[in-house]
Enzyme design. Structure first.
Site, PDB file in Angstrom:
ATOM      1  N   VAL A   1       6.197  16.836  20.717  1.00 57.20           N
ATOM      2  CA  VAL A   1       7.492  17.194  21.310  1.00 57.20           C
ATOM      3  C   VAL A   1       7.324  18.323  22.336  1.00 57.20           C
ATOM      4  CG1 VAL A   1       8.825  16.437  19.299  1.00 57.20           C
ATOM      5  CG2 VAL A   1       7.964  18.794  19.358  1.00 57.20           C
ATOM      6  N   ASP A   2       6.049  18.628  22.678  1.00 58.35           N
ATOM      7  CA  ASP A   2       5.780  19.811  23.510  1.00 58.35           C
ATOM      8  C   ASP A   2       5.870  19.566  25.021  1.00 58.35           C
ATOM      9  OD1 ASP A   2       3.321  18.495  24.136  1.00 58.35           O
ATOM     10  OD2 ASP A   2       2.314  19.464  22.450  1.00 58.35           O
TER      11      ASP A   2
ATOM     12  N   CYS B   1      26.928  22.953  22.019  1.00 59.63           N
ATOM     13  CA  CYS B   1      27.016  21.740  22.839  1.00 59.63           C
ATOM     14  C   CYS B   1      27.831  22.070  24.094  1.00 59.63           C
ATOM     15  CB  CYS B   1      27.696  20.647  22.029  1.00 59.63           C
ATOM     16  SG  CYS B   1      28.143  19.194  22.981  1.00 59.63           S
TER      17      CYS B   1
ATOM     18  N   CYS C   1      31.349  19.777  23.851  1.00 63.49           N
ATOM     19  CA  CYS C   1      32.481  20.025  22.930  1.00 63.49           C
ATOM     20  C   CYS C   1      32.430  21.406  22.261  1.00 63.49           C
ATOM     21  CB  CYS C   1      32.536  18.925  21.857  1.00 63.49           C
ATOM     22  SG  CYS C   1      31.275  19.103  20.586  1.00 63.49           S
TER      23      CYS C   1
ATOM     24  N   HIS D   1       9.277  11.291  18.789  1.00 58.55           N
ATOM     25  CA  HIS D   1       9.908  12.281  17.905  1.00 58.55           C
ATOM     26  C   HIS D   1      10.797  13.281  18.632  1.00 58.55           C
ATOM     27  CE1 HIS D   1       6.532  11.520  14.700  1.00 58.55           C
ATOM     28  NE2 HIS D   1       7.354  10.508  14.862  1.00 58.55           N
TER      29      HIS D   1
ATOM     30  N   ILE E   1     -11.414  14.939  15.771  1.00 54.86           N
ATOM     31  CA  ILE E   1     -12.515  15.804  15.310  1.00 54.86           C
ATOM     32  C   ILE E   1     -12.997  15.371  13.926  1.00 54.86           C
ATOM     33  CG2 ILE E   1     -12.173  17.915  16.674  1.00 54.86           C
ATOM     34  CD1 ILE E   1     -10.416  18.975  14.409  1.00 54.86           C
TER      35      ILE E   1
ATOM     36  N   GLN F   1       3.723  11.420  19.550  1.00 51.99           N
ATOM     37  CA  GLN F   1       4.503  11.999  18.453  1.00 51.99           C
ATOM     38  C   GLN F   1       4.797  13.461  18.763  1.00 51.99           C
ATOM     39  OE1 GLN F   1       2.593  10.514  14.465  1.00 51.99           O
ATOM     40  NE2 GLN F   1       1.034  10.419  16.057  1.00 51.99           N
TER      41      GLN F   1
ATOM     42  N   TYR G   1      12.457  26.895  15.658  1.00 56.43           N
ATOM     43  CA  TYR G   1      12.344  26.083  16.875  1.00 56.43           C
ATOM     44  C   TYR G   1      12.267  26.938  18.133  1.00 56.43           C
ATOM     45  CZ  TYR G   1      12.044  21.679  14.678  1.00 56.43           C
ATOM     46  OH  TYR G   1      11.539  20.629  13.952  1.00 56.43           O
TER      47      TYR G   1
END
Ligand code: APR
Length: 291
Positions: A129-130, A195, A198, A145, A262, A127, A89
């Site tokens: 996430v960029d 996080c 916490c 997403h 395409i 969809q 990621y």
């Protein structure tokens, strides 16, 4: 949900009826339909960002090192090896942050602005996430997403935006797709993103394979699918549910669907319009936008 699911069974019957009405790349008819539509919805997928240099999932280049994206984008993979999934990621974040919106993103953003001035509604359900739609200037965006800039705590579920790159020092210089996993020392759990609320391990705020979509986000998308009078399907292979059920549902409602891709995908035969080619070219042309 059920009505979306049962669509699959009526799909082939519909196919026969709709095919007779197809106009394919009929720019003139599409333009009339477009101008008359009051609620327009565009479903976008990885293909809209391909011309920005972000690889699609199922096309060539869908691998990171030796892994398929679908094998890393899962809760199971994260439990087994959070450091490896974070490296993946981190690399995806670097690629997305360095990319620029292309003419397809820009045409959609400009068309949304035009609709707003005319009192019409234009929404993107993505969809992707960029974050490239927002950076192109689109405002009405439903991110099905998740988003690469966000993380969610594995313990308290706190969601936060983390735009710093790298997200933590241990990931600096990591994620090189040309390396082998075995040649890269594993990052200790204690050095992975935390996080802010916490202190527990945070994970990317992405809907992974085997996970459900946020019900509020899904409701917003469904309302649009049930009320729109034109649906655009842009750069998606239409194989991942529930997004893949949206266009067939619009077809079922008797409303026009226009695809920009395409290739011809299995679902394409059911759509009234199909504009072949790269959407960085076909979108400005069909939407009448000067870039
Ligand atoms: N212009 C138009 N279409 C394009 C272009 C382009 N320049 N380049 C590629 N495409 C098309 C491909 O033909 C293909 O149909 O984009 C589509 C990309 O399909 P996928 O890689 O399957 O991506 P997507 O449909 O967005 O995947 C859906 O699956 O892996 C999950 O969660 C992930 O959001 C993703 C979801």
């Amino acid at each position: 949900m059920n009505k979306f699911k049962c669509l699959k069974s009526t799909f082939s019957l519909l196919q026969v009826t709709i095919m007779a009405k197809r106009n394919l790349a009929d720019y003139k008819t599409f333009n009339r339909v477009l101008e008359e539509s009051k609620i327009i919805v565009a479903l976008t997928g990885a293909g809209v960002s391909a011309e920005s240099g972000i690889g699609t999932f199922r096309g060539p280049g869908g691998l990171w090192r030796t892994h398929r994206a679908v094998d890393l984008a899962s809760p199971l993979a994260f439990r087994a090896n959070p450091a490896l999934v974070w490296e993946f990621y981190h690399w995806r974040r670097e690629v997305a942050f360095a990319a620029h919106p292309n003419n397809g993103h820009i045409a959609l953003a400009k068309y949304e602005k035009k609709c707003k001035e005319q009192g019409r509604s234009f929404t993107i359900i993505t969809q992707n996430v960029d974050g490239l739609h927002r950076r192109a200037g689109s405002e009405n965006i439903i991110e099905l997403h998740g988003n690469l800039t966000k993380v969610i705590c594995t313990k308290c579920k706190f969601i936060e935006v983390k735009e710093n790159n790298p997200i933590c020092e241990a990931l600096r210089g990591r994620g090189d797709p040309s390396q082998k996993d075995a040649d890269v020392p594993e990052i200790p759990l204690s050095e992975l993103p935390k996080c802010s609320a916490c202190g527990a391990l945070a994970r990317p705020y992405i809907v992974w394979f085997g996970e459900s979509l946020d019900p509020d986000i899904l409701d917003q998308a469904r309302t649009l699918v049930e009320t729109c009078d034109l649906f655009l399907v842009i750069g998606t292979s239409s194989v991942v549910y529930p997004a893949a059920s949206f266009a067939p549902f619009v077809v079922e409602r008797g409303k026009p669907v226009a695809e920009f891709n395409i290739d011809e995908e299995p679902a394409s035969a059911n759509f009234q319009f199909h504009f072949p080619g790269k959407c960085g070219s076909t979108l400005p042309k069909t939407l009448g936008i000067d870039i």
